[in-house]
Design a protein around this motif. Structure first.
Motif, short mmCIF file in Angstrom:
data_model
loop_
_atom_site.label_atom_id
_atom_site.label_comp_id
_atom_site.label_asym_id
_atom_site.label_seq_id
_atom_site.Cartn_x
_atom_site.Cartn_y
_atom_site.Cartn_z
N GLU A 47 0.81 -1.22 0.00
CA GLU A 47 0.00 0.00 0.00
C GLU A 47 0.85 1.27 0.00
O GLU A 47 0.31 2.37 0.08
CB GLU A 47 -0.92 0.00 1.22
N CYS A 48 2.15 1.12 -0.06
CA CYS A 48 3.05 2.28 -0.02
C CYS A 48 3.38 2.70 -1.45
O CYS A 48 4.09 1.99 -2.15
CB CYS A 48 4.33 1.93 0.73
N ALA A 49 2.85 3.82 -1.84
CA ALA A 49 3.03 4.28 -3.22
C ALA A 49 4.07 5.38 -3.35
O ALA A 49 4.47 5.72 -4.45
CB ALA A 49 1.70 4.76 -3.80
N ASP A 50 4.48 5.94 -2.20
CA ASP A 50 5.43 7.05 -2.27
C ASP A 50 6.23 7.15 -0.97
O ASP A 50 6.05 6.34 -0.05
CB ASP A 50 4.71 8.36 -2.59
N HIS A 51 7.06 8.15 -0.91
CA HIS A 51 7.94 8.39 0.23
C HIS A 51 7.16 8.58 1.53
O HIS A 51 7.43 7.90 2.53
CB HIS A 51 8.84 9.59 -0.11
N PRO A 52 6.18 9.49 1.60
CA PRO A 52 5.44 9.67 2.85
C PRO A 52 4.70 8.41 3.31
O PRO A 52 4.68 8.10 4.51
CB PRO A 52 4.45 10.80 2.54
N ASP A 53 4.08 7.68 2.37
CA ASP A 53 3.39 6.43 2.73
C ASP A 53 4.35 5.43 3.36
O ASP A 53 4.03 4.78 4.36
CB ASP A 53 2.76 5.76 1.50
N PRO A 87 16.38 -8.52 22.38
CA PRO A 87 17.75 -8.98 22.13
C PRO A 87 18.15 -8.88 20.66
O PRO A 87 19.31 -9.05 20.31
CB PRO A 87 17.75 -10.42 22.62
N GLY A 88 17.18 -8.62 19.79
CA GLY A 88 17.43 -8.49 18.36
C GLY A 88 16.10 -8.28 17.66
O GLY A 88 15.03 -8.37 18.27
N TYR A 89 16.19 -7.97 16.36
CA TYR A 89 15.00 -7.60 15.61
C TYR A 89 14.96 -8.29 14.25
O TYR A 89 16.00 -8.49 13.62
CB TYR A 89 14.96 -6.08 15.39
N VAL A 90 13.75 -8.63 13.83
CA VAL A 90 13.51 -9.16 12.49
C VAL A 90 12.44 -8.28 11.87
O VAL A 90 11.34 -8.15 12.41
CB VAL A 90 13.04 -10.64 12.53
N LEU A 91 12.78 -7.65 10.77
CA LEU A 91 11.84 -6.80 10.04
C LEU A 91 11.43 -7.56 8.79
O LEU A 91 12.27 -7.92 7.97
CB LEU A 91 12.49 -5.47 9.68
N LEU A 92 10.15 -7.80 8.66
CA LEU A 92 9.62 -8.53 7.51
C LEU A 92 8.80 -7.55 6.67
O LEU A 92 7.80 -7.00 7.14
CB LEU A 92 8.75 -9.69 8.00
N LEU A 93 9.26 -7.31 5.45
CA LEU A 93 8.61 -6.36 4.54
C LEU A 93 7.90 -7.12 3.43
O LEU A 93 8.52 -7.60 2.48
CB LEU A 93 9.65 -5.40 3.96
N ASP A 94 6.59 -7.25 3.58
CA ASP A 94 5.78 -7.92 2.58
C ASP A 94 5.59 -7.03 1.36
O ASP A 94 5.54 -5.81 1.47
CB ASP A 94 4.41 -8.28 3.15
N HIS A 95 5.48 -7.66 0.19
CA HIS A 95 5.21 -6.97 -1.08
C HIS A 95 6.25 -5.91 -1.43
O HIS A 95 5.92 -4.85 -1.95
CB HIS A 95 3.80 -6.35 -1.07
N ALA A 96 7.50 -6.22 -1.17
CA ALA A 96 8.58 -5.29 -1.54
C ALA A 96 8.61 -5.06 -3.04
O ALA A 96 8.95 -3.96 -3.50
CB ALA A 96 9.92 -5.82 -1.05
N ASP A 97 8.23 -6.07 -3.81
CA ASP A 97 8.20 -5.92 -5.26
C ASP A 97 7.19 -4.87 -5.71
O ASP A 97 7.40 -4.17 -6.70
CB ASP A 97 7.93 -7.26 -5.94
N VAL A 98 6.09 -4.73 -4.97
CA VAL A 98 5.07 -3.74 -5.32
C VAL A 98 5.63 -2.33 -5.11
O VAL A 98 5.47 -1.47 -5.98
CB VAL A 98 3.78 -3.96 -4.49
N LEU A 99 6.29 -2.10 -3.98
CA LEU A 99 6.89 -0.78 -3.75
C LEU A 99 7.95 -0.49 -4.80
O LEU A 99 7.99 0.61 -5.35
CB LEU A 99 7.52 -0.70 -2.35
N ARG A 100 8.77 -1.48 -5.12
CA ARG A 100 9.81 -1.27 -6.14
C ARG A 100 9.20 -0.90 -7.48
O ARG A 100 9.70 -0.02 -8.18
CB ARG A 100 10.69 -2.50 -6.28
N ALA A 101 8.07 -1.52 -7.84
CA ALA A 101 7.42 -1.23 -9.12
C ALA A 101 6.74 0.15 -9.11
O ALA A 101 6.79 0.87 -10.10
CB ALA A 101 6.40 -2.31 -9.45
N GLN A 102 6.11 0.49 -7.99
CA GLN A 102 5.36 1.75 -7.90
C GLN A 102 6.27 2.95 -7.68
O GLN A 102 5.97 4.04 -8.17
CB GLN A 102 4.34 1.69 -6.77
N GLN A 108 14.67 2.02 -3.43
CA GLN A 108 16.13 2.06 -3.36
C GLN A 108 16.59 2.82 -2.11
O GLN A 108 17.51 2.38 -1.40
CB GLN A 108 16.73 2.70 -4.61
N ALA A 109 15.96 3.94 -1.82
CA ALA A 109 16.32 4.71 -0.63
C ALA A 109 16.04 3.91 0.64
O ALA A 109 16.86 3.90 1.57
CB ALA A 109 15.56 6.03 -0.60
N LEU A 110 14.91 3.22 0.67
CA LEU A 110 14.57 2.39 1.83
C LEU A 110 15.60 1.29 2.02
O LEU A 110 16.10 1.07 3.12
CB LEU A 110 13.17 1.79 1.65
#
Length: 146
Positions: A47-53, A87-102, A108-110
């Motif tokens: 659902e992230c289409a831009d920098h602010p989102d 003690p540590g962190y796991v960040l799971l970013l779903d649909h990264a391909d959608v952000l890359r396409a949009q 790239q900055a993220l």
């Protein structure tokens, strides 16, 4: 605790970094993070289409105490995380391909900011793993849990 995805030891900050995984891997990663006692933070980038989102989604996932409006502020906040100690962190970013396409420049900055934050946690010996989901045909380095 070795994750069955990519055969990474989630206790070991030596293996942390930013990785691509296939859409089937998050369930395994969620279980592995829980068994390792690491804090799992999951963000849907679809659902992230831009920098602010994107900044808003990440701010919400990390429960940032102060809103951020640029990459440097986000990175500074992610280097602390004192309000969600673990003690540590796991960040799971779903649909990264959608952000890359949009928004390829946002993607790239993220990715660059997350790589920098990961190196900072690594220097302190704290595991910080980032997993981005991509379709099977775009994930060359992911081990699929059989």
């Amino acid at each position: 605790m070795t994750s069955r995805v990519l055969q990474l030891d989630l206790h070991d900050a030596e293996g942390d970094g930013v990785y691509r995984v296939v859409p089937d891997d998050p369930a395994t990663l969620t279980d592995d993070a829980a068994r390792a006692g690491l804090r799992l933070l999951r963000v849907d980038l679809g659902e992230c289409a831009d920098h602010p989102d994107t900044l808003h989604c990440l701010s919400h996932a990390f429960e940032l105490p102060v809103p951020v409006d640029d990459w440097q502020a986000l990175a500074a906040s992610l280097r602390d995380l004192g309000w969600i100690p673990a003690p540590g962190y796991v960040l799971l970013l779903d649909h990264a391909d959608v952000l890359r396409a949009q928004a390829p420049h946002v993607f790239q900055a993220l990715r660059e900011q997350l790589a920098t934050v990961t190196r900072d946690w690594h220097a302190r010996g704290v595991p910080f793993f980032v997993f981005m989901t991509f379709p099977d045909n775009e994930t060359l380095d992911a081990a699929i849990d059989a």
